[in-house]
Design a protein around this motif. Structure first.
Motif, PDB file in Angstrom:
ATOM      1  N   GLN A   1     -22.699 -38.903   1.086  1.00 32.97           N
ATOM      2  CA  GLN A   1     -24.113 -38.919   1.484  1.00 32.97           C
ATOM      3  C   GLN A   1     -24.717 -37.521   1.379  1.00 32.97           C
ATOM      4  N   HIS A   2     -23.966 -36.507   1.821  1.00 31.18           N
ATOM      5  CA  HIS A   2     -24.447 -35.131   1.745  1.00 31.18           C
ATOM      6  C   HIS A   2     -24.641 -34.707   0.288  1.00 31.18           C
ATOM      7  N   LEU A   3     -23.695 -35.098  -0.578  1.00 31.49           N
ATOM      8  CA  LEU A   3     -23.814 -34.779  -2.003  1.00 31.49           C
ATOM      9  C   LEU A   3     -25.042 -35.445  -2.606  1.00 31.49           C
ATOM     10  N   ALA A   4     -25.305 -36.690  -2.255  1.00 31.52           N
ATOM     11  CA  ALA A   4     -26.488 -37.383  -2.771  1.00 31.52           C
ATOM     12  C   ALA A   4     -27.763 -36.684  -2.300  1.00 31.52           C
ATOM     13  N   ASP A   5     -27.778 -36.245  -1.035  1.00 30.67           N
ATOM     14  CA  ASP A   5     -28.940 -35.510  -0.523  1.00 30.67           C
ATOM     15  C   ASP A   5     -29.147 -34.209  -1.285  1.00 30.67           C
ATOM     16  N   LEU A   6     -28.060 -33.478  -1.538  1.00 33.35           N
ATOM     17  CA  LEU A   6     -28.167 -32.215  -2.278  1.00 33.35           C
ATOM     18  C   LEU A   6     -28.639 -32.436  -3.710  1.00 33.35           C
TER      19      LEU A   6
ATOM     20  N   VAL B   1     -31.929 -30.821  -5.330  1.00 33.82           N
ATOM     21  CA  VAL B   1     -31.897 -30.008  -6.551  1.00 33.82           C
ATOM     22  C   VAL B   1     -32.854 -30.581  -7.590  1.00 33.82           C
ATOM     23  N   GLY B   2     -32.896 -31.901  -7.729  1.00 31.77           N
ATOM     24  CA  GLY B   2     -33.835 -32.508  -8.669  1.00 31.77           C
ATOM     25  C   GLY B   2     -35.272 -32.201  -8.294  1.00 31.77           C
TER      26      GLY B   2
END
Length: 133
Positions: free
Chosen positions: A85-90, A94-95
């Motif tokens: 979930q944290h990776l998806a948020d990051l 970034v996008g």
């Protein structure tokens, strides 16, 4: 790899069949101690071939092991879900930053960035030669 798997399964089947043929005698398995059986009511023992009791014990052991490991590793699955979930948020952030910071800051630069790169027109064969005297 498939041949190795099939070979292993054939060997396992042969071993299990030999085990079943060698242990056909009937055994009685008591599910409760005899002292507690009158309090529970009914018959708490089963009579079955020995190989069935052995196979049931193996299946029960495998199931207990699977449940034990699943419970033991629950914190790892929870941590993995949190990190995903944290990776998806990051990645989303970034996008968004790429869109906002990559945008030109000036209208003229925006026009230049949007215009396709123009190729020079095809020049005649002798156009690049120096002038004659």
């Amino acid at each position: 790899m498939r041949a190795i798997r099939i070979f292993f399964l054939v060997i396992l089947a042969i071993v299990l069949i030999l085990l079943a043929v060698a242990n056909r005698d009937l055994v009685t398995v008591s599910l409760l101690p005899e002292a507690f059986a009158p309090f529970a009511g009914g018959q708490w023992s089963l009579t079955m071939p020995a190989f069935v009791a052995l196979f049931l014990a193996m299946v029960f052991g495998v199931l207990v092991g699977l449940v034990w490991e699943w419970l033991r590793e629950s914190h790892l699955r929870a941590e993995s879900n949190r990190r995903a979930q944290h990776l998806a948020d990051l990645q989303r952030e970034v996008g968004h930053l790429r869109k906002t910071h990559a945008a030109p800051r000036d209208e003229v630069l925006a026009i230049l960035d949007e215009a396709p790169a123009r190729k020079p027109a095809v020049q005649p064969a002798g156009a690049n030669l120096p002038a004659t005297r």
